[in-house]
Scaffold this active site. Structure first.
Site, PDB file in Angstrom:
ATOM      1  N   CYS A 185      43.547   3.684   9.654  1.00 56.58           N
ATOM      2  CA  CYS A 185      44.103   4.467   8.574  1.00 56.58           C
ATOM      3  C   CYS A 185      44.189   3.572   7.341  1.00 56.58           C
ATOM      4  O   CYS A 185      44.554   2.408   7.430  1.00 56.58           O
ATOM      5  CB  CYS A 185      45.482   5.045   8.843  1.00 56.58           C
ATOM      6  SG  CYS A 185      45.541   6.129  10.244  1.00 56.58           S
ATOM      7  N   ARG A 209      38.488   2.109   7.327  1.00 56.75           N
ATOM      8  CA  ARG A 209      39.625   2.056   8.243  1.00 56.75           C
ATOM      9  C   ARG A 209      39.826   3.362   9.013  1.00 56.75           C
ATOM     10  O   ARG A 209      40.658   3.435   9.914  1.00 56.75           O
ATOM     11  CB  ARG A 209      40.908   1.730   7.473  1.00 56.75           C
ATOM     12  CG  ARG A 209      40.830   0.443   6.688  1.00 56.75           C
ATOM     13  CD  ARG A 209      42.115   0.197   5.955  1.00 56.75           C
ATOM     14  NE  ARG A 209      43.206   0.018   6.870  1.00 56.75           N
ATOM     15  CZ  ARG A 209      43.548  -1.119   7.438  1.00 56.75           C
ATOM     16  NH1 ARG A 209      42.871  -2.206   7.159  1.00 56.75           N
ATOM     17  NH2 ARG A 209      44.557  -1.197   8.260  1.00 56.75           N
ATOM     18  N   TRP A 224      42.578   7.737  10.771  1.00 52.92           N
ATOM     19  CA  TRP A 224      41.897   7.564  12.055  1.00 52.92           C
ATOM     20  C   TRP A 224      42.884   8.098  13.086  1.00 52.92           C
ATOM     21  O   TRP A 224      43.947   7.508  13.310  1.00 52.92           O
ATOM     22  CB  TRP A 224      41.604   6.085  12.300  1.00 52.92           C
ATOM     23  CG  TRP A 224      40.759   5.839  13.520  1.00 52.92           C
ATOM     24  CD1 TRP A 224      39.397   5.809  13.582  1.00 52.92           C
ATOM     25  CD2 TRP A 224      41.224   5.592  14.855  1.00 52.92           C
ATOM     26  NE1 TRP A 224      38.992   5.565  14.866  1.00 52.92           N
ATOM     27  CE2 TRP A 224      40.086   5.422  15.670  1.00 52.92           C
ATOM     28  CE3 TRP A 224      42.481   5.503  15.436  1.00 52.92           C
ATOM     29  CZ2 TRP A 224      40.165   5.167  17.031  1.00 52.92           C
ATOM     30  CZ3 TRP A 224      42.568   5.251  16.806  1.00 52.92           C
ATOM     31  CH2 TRP A 224      41.417   5.078  17.587  1.00 52.92           C
ATOM     32  N   ASN A 244      50.445   4.387   8.636  1.00 50.07           N
ATOM     33  CA  ASN A 244      49.370   3.737   9.386  1.00 50.07           C
ATOM     34  C   ASN A 244      50.032   3.034  10.559  1.00 50.07           C
ATOM     35  O   ASN A 244      50.885   2.171  10.344  1.00 50.07           O
ATOM     36  CB  ASN A 244      48.648   2.735   8.470  1.00 50.07           C
ATOM     37  CG  ASN A 244      47.742   1.791   9.227  1.00 50.07           C
ATOM     38  OD1 ASN A 244      47.266   2.122  10.320  1.00 50.07           O
ATOM     39  ND2 ASN A 244      47.491   0.628   8.675  1.00 50.07           N
ATOM     40  N   GLY A 245      49.676   3.409  11.784  1.00 47.11           N
ATOM     41  CA  GLY A 245      50.293   2.778  12.954  1.00 47.11           C
ATOM     42  C   GLY A 245      50.643   3.820  13.995  1.00 47.11           C
ATOM     43  O   GLY A 245      50.150   4.954  13.943  1.00 47.11           O
ATOM     44  N   GLU A 301      26.144  -8.269  22.380  1.00 45.20           N
ATOM     45  CA  GLU A 301      26.351  -7.898  20.982  1.00 45.20           C
ATOM     46  C   GLU A 301      25.232  -6.959  20.492  1.00 45.20           C
ATOM     47  O   GLU A 301      25.500  -5.989  19.780  1.00 45.20           O
ATOM     48  CB  GLU A 301      26.425  -9.174  20.126  1.00 45.20           C
ATOM     49  CG  GLU A 301      26.548  -8.971  18.626  1.00 45.20           C
ATOM     50  CD  GLU A 301      27.770  -8.161  18.186  1.00 45.20           C
ATOM     51  OE1 GLU A 301      28.663  -7.897  18.999  1.00 45.20           O
ATOM     52  OE2 GLU A 301      27.806  -7.764  17.008  1.00 45.20           O
ATOM     53  N   LYS A 361      25.940  -3.220  19.085  1.00 49.98           N
ATOM     54  CA  LYS A 361      25.506  -2.753  17.764  1.00 49.98           C
ATOM     55  C   LYS A 361      24.778  -1.412  17.900  1.00 49.98           C
ATOM     56  O   LYS A 361      25.009  -0.489  17.126  1.00 49.98           O
ATOM     57  CB  LYS A 361      24.546  -3.751  17.093  1.00 49.98           C
ATOM     58  CG  LYS A 361      25.148  -4.993  16.531  1.00 49.98           C
ATOM     59  CD  LYS A 361      25.968  -4.816  15.274  1.00 49.98           C
ATOM     60  CE  LYS A 361      27.385  -4.467  15.543  1.00 49.98           C
ATOM     61  NZ  LYS A 361      28.325  -5.441  15.996  1.00 49.98           N
ATOM     62  N   GLU A 412      27.204   1.437  18.783  1.00 47.74           N
ATOM     63  CA  GLU A 412      28.112   1.773  17.691  1.00 47.74           C
ATOM     64  C   GLU A 412      27.454   2.677  16.657  1.00 47.74           C
ATOM     65  O   GLU A 412      28.073   3.629  16.189  1.00 47.74           O
ATOM     66  CB  GLU A 412      28.575   0.489  16.968  1.00 47.74           C
ATOM     67  CG  GLU A 412      29.626  -0.294  17.703  1.00 47.74           C
ATOM     68  CD  GLU A 412      29.979  -1.576  16.966  1.00 47.74           C
ATOM     69  OE1 GLU A 412      31.170  -1.824  16.764  1.00 47.74           O
ATOM     70  OE2 GLU A 412      29.065  -2.342  16.589  1.00 47.74           O
ATOM     71  N   HIS A 470      21.009  -7.221  40.307  1.00 46.56           N
ATOM     72  CA  HIS A 470      22.098  -6.701  41.142  1.00 46.56           C
ATOM     73  C   HIS A 470      22.596  -5.351  40.655  1.00 46.56           C
ATOM     74  O   HIS A 470      23.766  -5.037  40.803  1.00 46.56           O
ATOM     75  CB  HIS A 470      23.239  -7.721  41.189  1.00 46.56           C
ATOM     76  CG  HIS A 470      22.801  -9.045  41.710  1.00 46.56           C
ATOM     77  ND1 HIS A 470      22.617  -9.286  43.061  1.00 46.56           N
ATOM     78  CD2 HIS A 470      22.453 -10.188  41.082  1.00 46.56           C
ATOM     79  CE1 HIS A 470      22.190 -10.529  43.223  1.00 46.56           C
ATOM     80  NE2 HIS A 470      22.088 -11.090  42.032  1.00 46.56           N
ATOM     81  N   LYS A 494      37.090   0.187  11.387  1.00 45.93           N
ATOM     82  CA  LYS A 494      36.796  -1.231  11.166  1.00 45.93           C
ATOM     83  C   LYS A 494      37.954  -2.103  11.644  1.00 45.93           C
ATOM     84  O   LYS A 494      37.745  -3.176  12.185  1.00 45.93           O
ATOM     85  CB  LYS A 494      36.569  -1.427   9.668  1.00 45.93           C
ATOM     86  CG  LYS A 494      36.241  -2.830   9.266  1.00 45.93           C
ATOM     87  CD  LYS A 494      34.776  -3.059   9.424  1.00 45.93           C
ATOM     88  CE  LYS A 494      34.378  -4.494   9.217  1.00 45.93           C
ATOM     89  NZ  LYS A 494      33.281  -4.866  10.116  1.00 45.93           N
TER      90      LYS A 494
HETATM   91  C1  G6P Z   1      36.658  -2.849  15.708  1.00 48.30           C
HETATM   92  C2  G6P Z   1      35.471  -3.040  14.789  1.00 48.30           C
HETATM   93  C3  G6P Z   1      34.574  -4.129  15.336  1.00 48.30           C
HETATM   94  C4  G6P Z   1      35.347  -5.425  15.545  1.00 48.30           C
HETATM   95  C5  G6P Z   1      36.600  -5.200  16.401  1.00 48.30           C
HETATM   96  C6  G6P Z   1      37.512  -6.406  16.360  1.00 48.30           C
HETATM   97  O1  G6P Z   1      36.229  -2.323  16.917  1.00 48.30           O
HETATM   98  O2  G6P Z   1      34.748  -1.833  14.639  1.00 48.30           O
HETATM   99  O3  G6P Z   1      33.506  -4.361  14.442  1.00 48.30           O
HETATM  100  O4  G6P Z   1      34.537  -6.370  16.154  1.00 48.30           O
HETATM  101  O5  G6P Z   1      37.349  -4.090  15.907  1.00 48.30           O
HETATM  102  O6  G6P Z   1      38.003  -6.550  15.055  1.00 48.30           O
HETATM  103  P1  G6P Z   1      38.432  -7.895  14.385  1.00 48.30           P
HETATM  104  O7  G6P Z   1      38.758  -7.512  12.970  1.00 48.30           O
HETATM  105  O8  G6P Z   1      39.650  -8.378  15.124  1.00 48.30           O
HETATM  106  O9  G6P Z   1      37.320  -8.851  14.467  1.00 48.30           O
END
Ligand code: G6P
Length: 611
Positions: free
Chosen positions: A2, A27, A73, A99-100, A484, A488, A491, A507, A606
């Protein structure tokens, strides 16, 4: 999660708030809303993105000098107009954004329901707001006092901003566990979840701390703790330029951020690494050098992409420093009563510096006597402030929801820390140390070289974009790169993708392999390269479509692959910083070719400031 914005001053509030919300959409973007003071409170809210809110308000009178705005969010209650913020109290006197998460909202709600309150939304926010109003009416006190009393009962995390129809020039804000920045202008104040909404108006900011409450008028900022004691706001100068949060000619932030990596890796090394003198200078690490050298174990805590950086760093620290390393998902670590001894070193890795689980994990470890080092991107963020020491990643604002440049900056910083500690401990031979300093130094140039393949990678993306699943395989330092790469793709393209250690594939995942499955190998030159090549053969034998990231000149691996993406020769320790770049581009181009909003993928945010 948020985003929140506020303004009080002589300017028109609405355009400032809407522009600020667009910058904070990373956010959350389920719904958006504003509350404006204009001869009474006017609340507008809409499901969808900030642009949908703007469309729905078009033509309405939005003239106001005080207002608050929110981009959501969803936690409690599905994304719809009703659950969008701001919420108004039962009497209509107050409007609030939040927010929270209010964890004990159900109990507070049942108390209010017994008193006859009815709720228009399913949110915890509306519960807190009416709880505040109930105290306000019952105690016949100031709003500030009512908020203080209410927050003492609240369990959870929050930043709240309130408008009061009876005090039209004032915004009241309070924070615990979610970020809040106040911009100080001349006769005006700005509020935001981060500083981006206020960048063009002021460079003077106050970061509000947990359990603080702010009463903000155009020409006055009063900061208090929940015990009603006045605090002196600490005004800091912001070191952030407007250009850094704009797209700069790129179609998406994600693409801009991928292409920024030669620069951001350089920024991260600059002033720290001197390959000629053979030194690494990191004052926030130096202070704790003795403790790190003596510790029996290092625990890395992180989430998402940052957790993957921790996995790579585990291998690097164990090899270069001979220290036992554990890598923990912050969300698991904080709840399983982990064994932490005084003197243990915790490295918290976080782009935003606000991830709730990571923050609570380090708070818990700090109480138990651990030394907390933060590897954080956002300067002044909660994790940075909670850590004893550490190092910023200096990657600049990362706005695309899928993390790219922050990851390579995290790896660069973590490698430097490991080199520094290992060198001091004497666990790295001098020659290898000097070679690795040079390797780090060469990374910006090599990253630029990798990026030149973008057109070729776009064509590869086009070829495989309709696959239903992807498998990513890597070994050693490249195992975390496989994870990773898969993350990606998931996501931003919504294609199911799984990352796996290349050998472990036998396995289980090998059962998935057929002629429709693209298998991406991260098969750069390292001591286990031949083993990975054998795994490639195994996939080919089962008709899987092999795509690989290989080292320049590796004809053999190229001959086993349908498509290749190439990185220049690099030591296996720094190679992940290069081998991840083609995977970022591959995911990006697949997402774009499917017509998806890669900067704001569905359901993601994010900065995850709720558990
Ligand atoms: C969310 C974001 C990711 C990020 C993760 C951890 O899931 O979409 O891109 O890696 O949070 O966030 P941070 O800010 O702690 O790296």
């Amino acid at each position: 999660m948020c985003g929140i914005v506020g303004y009080t001053g002589p300017r028109e509030a609405y355009p400032i708030i809407v522009k600020g919300l667009k910058r904070l959409e990373y956010r959350g973007y389920d719904s958006a809303g504003v509350a404006l003071q204009n001869g009474g409170l006017h609340v507008y809210k809409k499901k969808g993105k900030v642009a949908d809110l703007e469309d729905s308000i078009a033509g309405k009178n939005v003239h106001a000098h005080v207002g608050i705005g929110h981009t959501r969010w969803a936690t409690h209650g599905e994304p719809n107009d009703r659950n969008a913020h701001p919420h108004q109290s039962a009497s209509g006197r107050l409007a609030m954004i939040h927010n929270g998460i209010i964890e004990n909202y159900a109990q507070l709600k049942s108390e209010l329901v017994k008193k006859g309150y009815e709720f228009k939304s399913d949110t915890d926010t509306e519960v807190l707001l009416n709880f505040i109003e109930e105290i306000l009416v019952k105690n016949d006190c100031s709003l500030e006092e009512a908020i203080r009393i209410a927050l003492k009962r609240v369990v959870g995390a929050y930043v709240i901003l309130l408008l009061d129809a009876e005090n039209p020039d004032t915004i009241i804000a309070a924070r615990k566990g979610s970020p809040l920045v106040i911009g100080v202008g001349k006769g005006e104040h700005f509020l935001g979840s981060d500083a981006s909404p206020m960048l063009e108006y002021t460079k003077e900011v106050v970061y509000v701390n947990d359990y603080e409450l702010a009463i903000i008028k155009p020409d006055e900022l009063i900061l208090k703790n929940l015990g009603n004691e006045k605090l002196t706001p600490y005004v800091q100068k912001l070191d952030l330029e407007l250009a850094s949060i704009e797209k700069g000619g790129y179609e998406h932030f994600m693409l801009k951020e991928i292409f920024e990596q030669p620069q951001t890796i350089n920024d991260c090394l600059r002033g720290r690494l001197d390959a000629v003198a053979g030194t690494i200078t990191m004052s926030g690490i130096q202070q704790y050098a003795e403790q790190i050298m003596q510790t029996n174990r290092i625990i890395m805590v992180a989430c998402g992409t940052s957790w993957h950086a921790g996995l790579v760093a585990e291998y690097i620290f164990e090899e270069l420093c001979r220290i036992n390393v554990e890598v923990e998902y912050a969300s698991e670590f904080r709840y399983r009563n982990p064994v932490i001894n005084p003197g243990d070193v915790i490295i918290a890795i976080s782009q935003s510096g606000e991830t709730a689980d990571t923050l609570v994990a380090i708070e818990t470890a700090k109480e138990k006597g651990a030394i907390i080092l933060g590897v954080v991107n956002v300067v002044g963020s909660s994790i940075a402030r909670t850590s004893h020491g550490g190092a910023y990643t200096h990657a600049g604002p990362e706005i695309g929801v899928a993390s790219t440049k922050a990851f390579t900056a995290q790896l660069s910083v973590l490698t430097m820390i490991a080199l520094k500690v290992g060198y001091m401990k004497g666990t790295i031979p001098q020659q290898r140390y000097l070679r690795l300093l040079n390797e780090l130094n060469e990374l910006p140039e090599k990253a630029a070289w990798v990026l030149q393949q973008h057109e070729k990678i776009k064509a590869i993306a086009e070829k495989y974009k309709d696959a239903r699943d992807f498998l990513y395989l890597g070994r050693g330092y490249n195992f975390a790169v496989a994870l990773e790469g898969a993350l990606k793709l998931k996501e931003i393209s919504y294609i199911h993708a799984e990352g796996y250690p290349a050998a472990e594939m036998k396995h289980g995942p090998i059962a998935l392999v057929d002629e429709n499955l693209p298998v991406v190998f991260i098969a750069t030159k390292d001591p286990y390269h031949e083993k990975v090549v054998s795994n490639m053969q195994e996939i080919r034998a089962r008709k899987g479509q092999v795509i690989s990231v290989i080292t320049e000149g590796d004809e053999h691996s190229a001959s086993l692959s349908l498509d290749v993406m190439i990185i220049p020769e690099a030591d296996e320790i720094v190679a992940p910083i290069l081998s991840v770049i083609p995977l970022q581009l591959l995911a990006y181009y697949i997402g774009v070719s499917k017509g998806l909003d890669v900067d704001k993928p569905r359901n993601l945010a994010k900065s995850v400031t709720v558990e």
